[in-house]
Scaffold this active site. Structure first.
Site, PDB file in Angstrom:
ATOM      1  N   ASP A   6     -23.438-109.305 -18.695  1.00  0.00           N
ATOM      2  CA  ASP A   6     -23.539-108.731 -20.231  1.00  0.00           C
ATOM      3  C   ASP A   6     -25.061-108.775 -20.964  1.00  0.00           C
ATOM      4  O   ASP A   6     -25.283-109.890 -20.911  1.00  0.00           O
ATOM      5  CB  ASP A   6     -22.448-109.785 -20.959  1.00  0.00           C
ATOM      6  CG  ASP A   6     -21.995-108.742 -22.361  1.00  0.00           C
ATOM      7  OD1 ASP A   6     -22.716-108.302 -22.885  1.00  0.00           O
ATOM      8  OD2 ASP A   6     -20.777-109.326 -22.808  1.00  0.00           O
ATOM      9  N   ARG A  33     -13.775-106.474 -36.356  1.00  0.00           N
ATOM     10  CA  ARG A  33     -13.808-106.368 -34.942  1.00  0.00           C
ATOM     11  C   ARG A  33     -15.090-105.780 -34.559  1.00  0.00           C
ATOM     12  O   ARG A  33     -15.786-104.879 -35.426  1.00  0.00           O
ATOM     13  CB  ARG A  33     -12.866-105.035 -34.590  1.00  0.00           C
ATOM     14  CG  ARG A  33     -13.028-104.386 -33.138  1.00  0.00           C
ATOM     15  CD  ARG A  33     -12.118-104.948 -32.285  1.00  0.00           C
ATOM     16  NE  ARG A  33     -12.609-104.173 -30.824  1.00  0.00           N
ATOM     17  CZ  ARG A  33     -12.797-105.000 -29.684  1.00  0.00           C
ATOM     18  NH1 ARG A  33     -12.714-106.433 -29.790  1.00  0.00           N
ATOM     19  NH2 ARG A  33     -13.099-104.482 -28.654  1.00  0.00           N
ATOM     20  N   ARG A  88     -25.529-107.761 -23.947  1.00  0.00           N
ATOM     21  CA  ARG A  88     -25.570-107.435 -25.456  1.00  0.00           C
ATOM     22  C   ARG A  88     -26.059-108.535 -26.261  1.00  0.00           C
ATOM     23  O   ARG A  88     -26.061-109.775 -25.785  1.00  0.00           O
ATOM     24  CB  ARG A  88     -24.036-107.059 -25.820  1.00  0.00           C
ATOM     25  CG  ARG A  88     -23.525-105.748 -25.294  1.00  0.00           C
ATOM     26  CD  ARG A  88     -22.205-105.807 -25.595  1.00  0.00           C
ATOM     27  NE  ARG A  88     -21.041-106.474 -24.760  1.00  0.00           N
ATOM     28  CZ  ARG A  88     -20.063-106.621 -24.784  1.00  0.00           C
ATOM     29  NH1 ARG A  88     -19.392-105.876 -25.574  1.00  0.00           N
ATOM     30  NH2 ARG A  88     -19.153-107.509 -24.095  1.00  0.00           N
ATOM     31  N   CYS A 136     -18.564 -97.097 -26.134  1.00  0.00           N
ATOM     32  CA  CYS A 136     -18.078 -96.801 -24.575  1.00  0.00           C
ATOM     33  C   CYS A 136     -17.689 -95.531 -24.915  1.00  0.00           C
ATOM     34  O   CYS A 136     -16.592 -95.102 -25.204  1.00  0.00           O
ATOM     35  CB  CYS A 136     -17.006 -97.595 -24.393  1.00  0.00           C
ATOM     36  SG  CYS A 136     -16.404 -97.093 -22.894  1.00  0.00           S
TER      37      CYS A 136
HETATM   38  N1  GTP Z   1     -21.836-102.213 -17.187  1.00  0.00           N
HETATM   39  C1  GTP Z   1     -20.487-102.180 -17.619  1.00  0.00           C
HETATM   40  N2  GTP Z   1     -20.220-101.740 -18.889  1.00  0.00           N
HETATM   41  C2  GTP Z   1     -18.756-101.495 -19.115  1.00  0.00           C
HETATM   42  C3  GTP Z   1     -17.856-101.293 -18.065  1.00  0.00           C
HETATM   43  N3  GTP Z   1     -16.610-100.980 -18.583  1.00  0.00           N
HETATM   44  C4  GTP Z   1     -16.989-100.898 -19.974  1.00  0.00           C
HETATM   45  N4  GTP Z   1     -18.123-101.335 -20.443  1.00  0.00           N
HETATM   46  C5  GTP Z   1     -18.831-101.469 -21.400  1.00  0.00           C
HETATM   47  O1  GTP Z   1     -18.142-102.795 -21.908  1.00  0.00           O
HETATM   48  C6  GTP Z   1     -18.156-102.828 -23.324  1.00  0.00           C
HETATM   49  C7  GTP Z   1     -16.696-103.095 -23.924  1.00  0.00           C
HETATM   50  O2  GTP Z   1     -16.837-103.923 -24.891  1.00  0.00           O
HETATM   51  P1  GTP Z   1     -15.993-104.664 -25.803  1.00  0.00           P
HETATM   52  O3  GTP Z   1     -14.651-103.589 -26.144  1.00  0.00           O
HETATM   53  O4  GTP Z   1     -16.744-105.034 -26.978  1.00  0.00           O
HETATM   54  O5  GTP Z   1     -15.266-105.490 -24.836  1.00  0.00           O
HETATM   55  P2  GTP Z   1     -15.372-106.936 -24.733  1.00  0.00           P
HETATM   56  O6  GTP Z   1     -16.414-107.837 -24.486  1.00  0.00           O
HETATM   57  O7  GTP Z   1     -14.472-107.038 -23.280  1.00  0.00           O
HETATM   58  O8  GTP Z   1     -14.488-107.919 -25.591  1.00  0.00           O
HETATM   59  P3  GTP Z   1     -13.083-107.609 -26.470  1.00  0.00           P
HETATM   60  O9  GTP Z   1     -12.829-106.455 -26.354  1.00  0.00           O
HETATM   61  O10 GTP Z   1     -13.554-107.960 -27.867  1.00  0.00           O
HETATM   62  O11 GTP Z   1     -12.218-108.727 -25.990  1.00  0.00           O
HETATM   63  C8  GTP Z   1     -18.740-101.377 -24.132  1.00  0.00           C
HETATM   64  O12 GTP Z   1     -19.939-101.341 -24.020  1.00  0.00           O
HETATM   65  C9  GTP Z   1     -18.397-100.459 -22.405  1.00  0.00           C
HETATM   66  O13 GTP Z   1     -19.257 -99.245 -22.567  1.00  0.00           O
HETATM   67  C10 GTP Z   1     -18.517-101.434 -16.776  1.00  0.00           C
HETATM   68  O14 GTP Z   1     -17.654-101.454 -15.724  1.00  0.00           O
HETATM   69  N5  GTP Z   1     -19.682-101.978 -16.735  1.00  0.00           N
HETATM   70 ZN    ZN Z   2     -14.712 -98.892 -22.096  1.00  0.00          ZN
END
Ligand code: GTP
Ligand code: ZN
Length: 360
Positions: free
Chosen positions: A292, A215, A294, A220
């Site tokens: 995004d 994973r 990242r 967050c």
């Molecule tokens: N800029 C921003 N970042 C957010 C928000 N909500 C959550 N995040 C960030 O989004 C990221 C979530 O990442 P992941 O859990 O890897 O999620 P993902 O890209 O949806 O991928 P999977 O969970 O693997 O499906 C974290 O860095 C959080 O801090 C938002 O509303 N705005």
């Molecule tokens: Zn989150």
């Protein structure tokens, strides 16, 4: 002479300087500029900067779109700073917090002469510093002399473009028994660029010759630590570890890419905009970011260093899969991770599916 800072070390200093509000010098073949991040600039420094030449505000095209300012350079806009405007105006141009209450009124004079390389490097530095992506740039005939006179950090456009936060080295690993898996090890990786460290949680002793249950989790703070109901991160983190614990092996990368790479302060700015009615993608764009920011190469690099060649990836994000494969890590299987749906995050998850290509 190894006592002088290397380009990577100067870049790290430049990021710190911008966060502190100290100017940095950016140059490229005969051209140079002194740069301040808008978020951290003070009225006094702006006045001194004006003594050197005409300041230009540089914003991303995303932010310019909200302000209805022309972006002649494609990905960014250079805007002349009016003589009668100062730090307050610059901050309001950069920060969308009050866009609805007090809309910024144009017309803005967008500039199009010469190249925008110095400006692009400035935005890249501001983003890498996790500040608002906005800078004040004053072009100078002899930027190097100014840097030497005031002890300012100087970097070149090429150095900024080459800054690669994905070159990491292992620092330490130790046993870490966890609720989800008694046999755990935490590995710490440090980037050569001086940016954030990233962690790998190894569950059990995964066979390096077999695809590993993996994973890529982005930090967050609000979801992982505080149990925020606005996203699904906390439940995803715990479910992934539990699944690895049950399987007896796996690796969870905890990547310090808070807020999809924009940092916690900017994520909280995005949350404030979400309370004004914008969705997660619109909020990032109004701030001047892509949805995004990242760099998933980080994850691939850590897995490779740990000896893994193929993964069964726990994700709903196709971009993570594509990046792993581009980095030479085979994704033999995608394992869906659907947990933590709440009334509060239903809209957030629906937006990710509709706009960011997430699989439901
Ligand atoms: N800029 C921003 N970042 C957010 C928000 N909500 C959550 N995040 C960030 O989004 C990221 C979530 O990442 P992941 O859990 O890897 O999620 P993902 O890209 O949806 O991928 P999977 O969970 O693997 O499906 C974290 O860095 C959080 O801090 C938002 O509303 N705005
Ligand atoms: Zn989150």
């Amino acid at each position: 002479m190894t006592l002088a800072p290397s380009p990577l070390e100067r870049l790290s200093r430049a990021r710190s300087d911008l966060r502190l509000g100290v100017p940095v010098v950016v140059s490229e073949a005969g051209e140079g500029a002194v740069v301040l991040a808008v978020e951290t600039l003070t009225a006094e420094r702006l006045a001194d900067l004006r003594g050197l030449g005409a300041p230009e505000l540089v914003l991303t095209a995303r932010r310019a779109e909200t302000l209805k300012a022309r972006a002649y350079d494609g990905d960014l806009a250079r805007i002349a700073v009016p003589d009668d405007e100062g730090a307050t105006w610059l901050k309001a141009m950069a920060d969308p917090a009050d866009d609805l209450r007090v809309p910024m009124k144009g017309p803005f004079r967008s500039l199009r002469d010469g190249t925008a390389d110095l400006h692009r490097a400035s935005i890249r530095l501001a983003k890498a510093s996790h500040l608002l992506p906005a800078a004040v740039v004053v072009r100078l005939a002899d930027a190097a002399r100014l840097a030497a006179r005031y002890g300012l950090t100087a970097v070149t456009v090429a150095e900024v473009a080459d800054d690669d936060p994905t070159v990491l080295h292992p620092v330490v690993a130790a046993r870490l028994p966890m609720a989800a898996a008694a046999a755990g090890r935490l590995h710490v990786f440090r980037p050569d660029s001086g940016a954030e460290e990233h962690y790998a949680v190894e569950v059990g002793r995964p066979d390096r010759g077999q695809p590993v249950l993996a994973r890529l989790h982005s930090a967050c703070f609000t979801g992982d630590v505080l149990g925020s109901l606005k996203c699904d991160c906390g439940p995803q983190l715990r479910a992934a570890l539990a699944q690895m614990g049950e399987a007896g092996a796996g690796v969870l990368l905890y990547l310090n890419q808070e807020g999809r790479g924009i940092g916690l302060a900017n994520k909280m700015r995005a949350y404030a905009l979400q309370d004004q009615g914008f969705d997660t993608v619109e909020a990032n764009h109004r701030l001047g970011f892509e949805d995004d920011e990242r760099d998933f190469r980080l994850g691939a690099d850590i897995l490779r260093q740990m000896g893994f060649r193929s993964v069964r990836l726990l994700t709903n994000n196709p971009k993570k899969i594509a990046m792993m494969e581009r980095c030479g890590l085979q994704v033999v299987d995608r394992v869906p991770l659907r947990v933590g749906l709440t009334a509060e995050n239903a809209g957030y998850l629906a937006t990710k599916a509709a706009k960011s290509g997430h699989l439901l």
